[in-house]
Design a protein around this motif. Structure first.
Motif, PDB file in Angstrom:
ATOM      1  N   ALA A   1       0.810  -1.223   0.000  1.00  0.00           N
ATOM      2  CA  ALA A   1       0.000   0.000   0.000  1.00  0.00           C
ATOM      3  C   ALA A   1       0.840   1.269   0.000  1.00  0.00           C
ATOM      4  O   ALA A   1       0.416   2.306  -0.493  1.00  0.00           O
ATOM      5  N   TYR A   2       2.057   1.186   0.555  1.00  0.00           N
ATOM      6  CA  TYR A   2       2.885   2.377   0.818  1.00  0.00           C
ATOM      7  C   TYR A   2       3.917   2.644  -0.279  1.00  0.00           C
ATOM      8  O   TYR A   2       4.753   3.526  -0.127  1.00  0.00           O
ATOM      9  N   CYS A   3       3.886   1.896  -1.395  1.00  0.00           N
ATOM     10  CA  CYS A   3       5.023   1.935  -2.326  1.00  0.00           C
ATOM     11  C   CYS A   3       4.657   2.506  -3.695  1.00  0.00           C
ATOM     12  O   CYS A   3       3.659   2.109  -4.298  1.00  0.00           O
ATOM     13  N   GLY A   4       5.524   3.391  -4.188  1.00  0.00           N
ATOM     14  CA  GLY A   4       5.326   3.999  -5.500  1.00  0.00           C
ATOM     15  C   GLY A   4       5.534   3.038  -6.661  1.00  0.00           C
ATOM     16  O   GLY A   4       5.225   3.377  -7.806  1.00  0.00           O
ATOM     17  N   PHE A   5       6.076   1.836  -6.391  1.00  0.00           N
ATOM     18  CA  PHE A   5       6.266   0.834  -7.452  1.00  0.00           C
ATOM     19  C   PHE A   5       5.233  -0.290  -7.364  1.00  0.00           C
ATOM     20  O   PHE A   5       5.334  -1.284  -8.102  1.00  0.00           O
ATOM     21  N   ALA A   6       4.239  -0.168  -6.477  1.00  0.00           N
ATOM     22  CA  ALA A   6       3.206  -1.205  -6.379  1.00  0.00           C
ATOM     23  C   ALA A   6       2.548  -1.397  -7.739  1.00  0.00           C
ATOM     24  O   ALA A   6       2.494  -0.467  -8.559  1.00  0.00           O
ATOM     25  N   SER A   7       2.030  -2.609  -7.981  1.00  0.00           N
ATOM     26  CA  SER A   7       1.587  -2.934  -9.347  1.00  0.00           C
ATOM     27  C   SER A   7       0.370  -2.120  -9.781  1.00  0.00           C
ATOM     28  O   SER A   7       0.056  -2.076 -10.973  1.00  0.00           O
ATOM     29  N   ASP A   8      -0.335  -1.462  -8.865  1.00  0.00           N
ATOM     30  CA  ASP A   8      -1.465  -0.620  -9.288  1.00  0.00           C
ATOM     31  C   ASP A   8      -1.059   0.840  -9.513  1.00  0.00           C
ATOM     32  O   ASP A   8      -1.907   1.668  -9.840  1.00  0.00           O
ATOM     33  N   ARG A   9       0.243   1.169  -9.371  1.00  0.00           N
ATOM     34  CA  ARG A   9       0.688   2.534  -9.682  1.00  0.00           C
ATOM     35  C   ARG A   9       0.933   2.640 -11.188  1.00  0.00           C
ATOM     36  O   ARG A   9       1.316   1.659 -11.834  1.00  0.00           O
ATOM     37  N   THR A  10       0.750   3.837 -11.713  1.00  0.00           N
ATOM     38  CA  THR A  10       0.833   3.990 -13.175  1.00  0.00           C
ATOM     39  C   THR A  10       2.237   4.342 -13.659  1.00  0.00           C
ATOM     40  O   THR A  10       2.415   4.761 -14.793  1.00  0.00           O
ATOM     41  N   THR A  11       3.232   4.158 -12.819  1.00  0.00           N
ATOM     42  CA  THR A  11       4.598   4.511 -13.196  1.00  0.00           C
ATOM     43  C   THR A  11       5.083   3.720 -14.414  1.00  0.00           C
ATOM     44  O   THR A  11       4.659   2.576 -14.630  1.00  0.00           O
ATOM     45  N   LEU A  12       5.943   4.344 -15.204  1.00  0.00           N
ATOM     46  CA  LEU A  12       6.534   3.669 -16.366  1.00  0.00           C
ATOM     47  C   LEU A  12       7.435   2.543 -15.860  1.00  0.00           C
ATOM     48  O   LEU A  12       8.279   2.756 -15.000  1.00  0.00           O
ATOM     49  N   ARG A  13       7.246   1.327 -16.388  1.00  0.00           N
ATOM     50  CA  ARG A  13       8.032   0.176 -15.915  1.00  0.00           C
ATOM     51  C   ARG A  13       9.223  -0.043 -16.831  1.00  0.00           C
ATOM     52  O   ARG A  13       9.085  -0.041 -18.056  1.00  0.00           O
ATOM     53  N   ARG A  14      10.367  -0.246 -16.211  1.00  0.00           N
ATOM     54  CA  ARG A  14      11.549  -0.531 -17.027  1.00  0.00           C
ATOM     55  C   ARG A  14      12.601  -1.246 -16.194  1.00  0.00           C
ATOM     56  O   ARG A  14      12.513  -1.302 -14.970  1.00  0.00           O
ATOM     57  N   ARG A  15      13.591  -1.813 -16.880  1.00  0.00           N
ATOM     58  CA  ARG A  15      14.750  -2.369 -16.191  1.00  0.00           C
ATOM     59  C   ARG A  15      15.989  -1.912 -16.927  1.00  0.00           C
ATOM     60  O   ARG A  15      15.926  -1.591 -18.120  1.00  0.00           O
ATOM     61  N   LEU A  16      17.090  -1.866 -16.208  1.00  0.00           N
ATOM     62  CA  LEU A  16      18.353  -1.499 -16.843  1.00  0.00           C
ATOM     63  C   LEU A  16      18.933  -2.712 -17.553  1.00  0.00           C
ATOM     64  O   LEU A  16      18.928  -3.818 -16.995  1.00  0.00           O
ATOM     65  N   GLU A  17      19.427  -2.504 -18.762  1.00  0.00           N
ATOM     66  CA  GLU A  17      20.126  -3.574 -19.483  1.00  0.00           C
ATOM     67  C   GLU A  17      21.620  -3.515 -19.116  1.00  0.00           C
ATOM     68  O   GLU A  17      22.071  -2.555 -18.485  1.00  0.00           O
ATOM     69  N   GLU A  18      22.365  -4.542 -19.533  1.00  0.00           N
ATOM     70  CA  GLU A  18      23.762  -4.657 -19.078  1.00  0.00           C
ATOM     71  C   GLU A  18      24.594  -3.418 -19.366  1.00  0.00           C
ATOM     72  O   GLU A  18      25.344  -2.948 -18.524  1.00  0.00           O
ATOM     73  N   ASP A  19      24.435  -2.866 -20.585  1.00  0.00           N
ATOM     74  CA  ASP A  19      25.247  -1.687 -20.924  1.00  0.00           C
ATOM     75  C   ASP A  19      24.829  -0.486 -20.064  1.00  0.00           C
ATOM     76  O   ASP A  19      25.662   0.327 -19.650  1.00  0.00           O
ATOM     77  N   GLU A  20      23.543  -0.410 -19.734  1.00  0.00           N
ATOM     78  CA  GLU A  20      23.076   0.699 -18.878  1.00  0.00           C
ATOM     79  C   GLU A  20      23.609   0.528 -17.452  1.00  0.00           C
ATOM     80  O   GLU A  20      23.995   1.509 -16.802  1.00  0.00           O
ATOM     81  N   ILE A  21      23.602  -0.712 -16.971  1.00  0.00           N
ATOM     82  CA  ILE A  21      24.140  -0.955 -15.621  1.00  0.00           C
ATOM     83  C   ILE A  21      25.599  -0.508 -15.563  1.00  0.00           C
ATOM     84  O   ILE A  21      26.025   0.178 -14.628  1.00  0.00           O
ATOM     85  N   ARG A  22      26.358  -0.873 -16.580  1.00  0.00           N
ATOM     86  CA  ARG A  22      27.781  -0.482 -16.604  1.00  0.00           C
ATOM     87  C   ARG A  22      27.930   1.040 -16.601  1.00  0.00           C
ATOM     88  O   ARG A  22      28.776   1.591 -15.917  1.00  0.00           O
ATOM     89  N   ARG A  23      27.087   1.721 -17.381  1.00  0.00           N
ATOM     90  CA  ARG A  23      27.189   3.192 -17.436  1.00  0.00           C
ATOM     91  C   ARG A  23      26.799   3.825 -16.104  1.00  0.00           C
ATOM     92  O   ARG A  23      27.431   4.769 -15.641  1.00  0.00           O
TER      93      ARG A  23
END
Ligand code: SF4
Length: 363
Positions: A65-87
């Protein structure tokens, strides 16, 4: 329903801690501060170790209930790829950061164990200390992460009040209270060297919550005495869902908690994050806190690519740069430490095994 472990409800030897925590305590806060300062100086010197979080992914199937990443929030979902993690890691290194905390939501097909293991491997190439704050794992998975260079696991119970926990974790894998509670010990059994625990302050009655956190910390320190245990005191911050916590934890109450923990658990690392205002963090440095986050971003990435306009998991409060924060510490006679492990110490994995309440380290 399986019962909570006895140590979580054990009132033994907690009377003094309760006395120190209560806001109507006969022990005034100046007395606590003087005792806590002396203990901190004796055990840790004038140092604060620094770390910074890197959010790898905000995909999450849970409905906290207290989290901005909960699945009912409308935030844009993404993950970092390997090259992004390195950067991102290269950008963090430029800030002087050598101690990194990698974060994800709960386990998903997009950001599951294999993804996390690869991220740990990449981070361990550059950083002497790599911790994760992600989903609960099995002993075998923690063993594999340790082998890849993971030295620490942070896993907050959020609230130790089981009824409140059930209510606030509306859906998803995080609903399992006991599985989460047992996670720090699975991590230690898997060879992880340090674990961080904490309660998200504001979710339930603060004195009782702090007492349960104290019991958990005491249990871990007693059972796994060769491991590094740290306790954190995150206060609820605004998040995009606009959820309001039922309890307001004042600066005074939070200061009491930190001072009381320092007195009750003199050797334990106590952490305070950028959720807190700069003035409060500066005031608590040297009074009990030994670990702090710096230059934090709570969005996915954010160090290399800069601000994207996205809102993170929660709003931070201390927005000073790494340089500004370190200077503020030095102005108070405290030395910021970017890492406290030598490469040699991080060499071949050390195995920690249970020996009936005490643990032995086997090289
Ligand atoms: S607190 Fe963690 S598990 Fe819960 S919704 Fe947020 S990211 Fe997911």
């Amino acid at each position: 329903m399986k019962e909570v472990p006895a140590w979580l409800v054990d009132e033994g030897s907690t009377a003094e801690m309760r006395r120190m925590l209560s806001s109507d305590s006969p022990v005034d806060i100046e007395t606590l501060a003087a005792r806590a300062r002396a203990i901190t100086l004796r055990r840790f010197g004038r140092t604060i170790s620094l770390y910074a979080p890197l959010y790898l992914s905000n995909h999450c199937p849970s409905g906290c209930a207290y989290c901005g990443f909960a699945s009912d929030r409308t935030t844009l979902r993404r993950r970092l790829e390997e090259d992004e993690i390195r950067r991102e890691i290269a950008a963090m290194k430029k800030l002087g950061i050598r101690d990194i905390l990698l974060l994800t939501g709960e386990r998903t097909a997009v950001a599951g164990f294999d993804y996390l293991r690869r991220a740990v491997e990449i981070a361990a190439e550059e950083m002497p200390r790599v911790s994760v704050e992600t989903f609960p794992m099995s002993v075998e998975e923690y063993r594999e992460l340790a082998r890849c260079g993971c030295t620490g696991v942070t896993i907050y119970q959020e609230t130790y009040d089981r009824g409140r926990y059930e209510e606030l974790h509306r859906w998803g894998p995080k609903k399992d209270f006991l599985h989460r509670l047992e996670t720090p010990e699975r991590a230690l059994e898997g060879g992880i060297k340090t674990v961080g625990i904490g309660a998200l302050l504001g979710l339930s009655e603060p004195v009782e919550e702090a007492l349960r956190l104290y019991r958990h910390a005491r249990h871990l320190a007693k059972t796994w005495w060769r491991a590094g245990i740290s306790a954190s005191f995150p206060r609820m911050r605004p998040e995009q869902g606009g959820w309001q916590p039922p309890f307001n934890v004042s600066d005074h109450q939070l200061a009491r908690m930190i001072l009381a923990f320092r007195i009750g658990l003199p050797d334990m690392d106590l952490a305070l994050s950028t959720r807190e205002r700069a003035s409060f963090r500066d005031g608590m440095a040297g009074l009990g806190v030994t670990r702090m986050s710096i230059a934090s971003k709570t969005t996915v990435g954010g160090y290399d690519e800069g601000e994207t306009g996205e809102r993170g998991q929660f709003d931070i409060s201390d927005e000073r740069s790494a340089g500004e924060f370190c200077q503020a510490l030095r102005n108070r006679g405290i030395e910021p430490v970017f890492k406290n492990w030598d490469g040699a110490y991080n060499g071949p994995a050390t195995q920690i095994i249970p020996t009936g309440g005490l643990k032995e380290t086997i090289p």
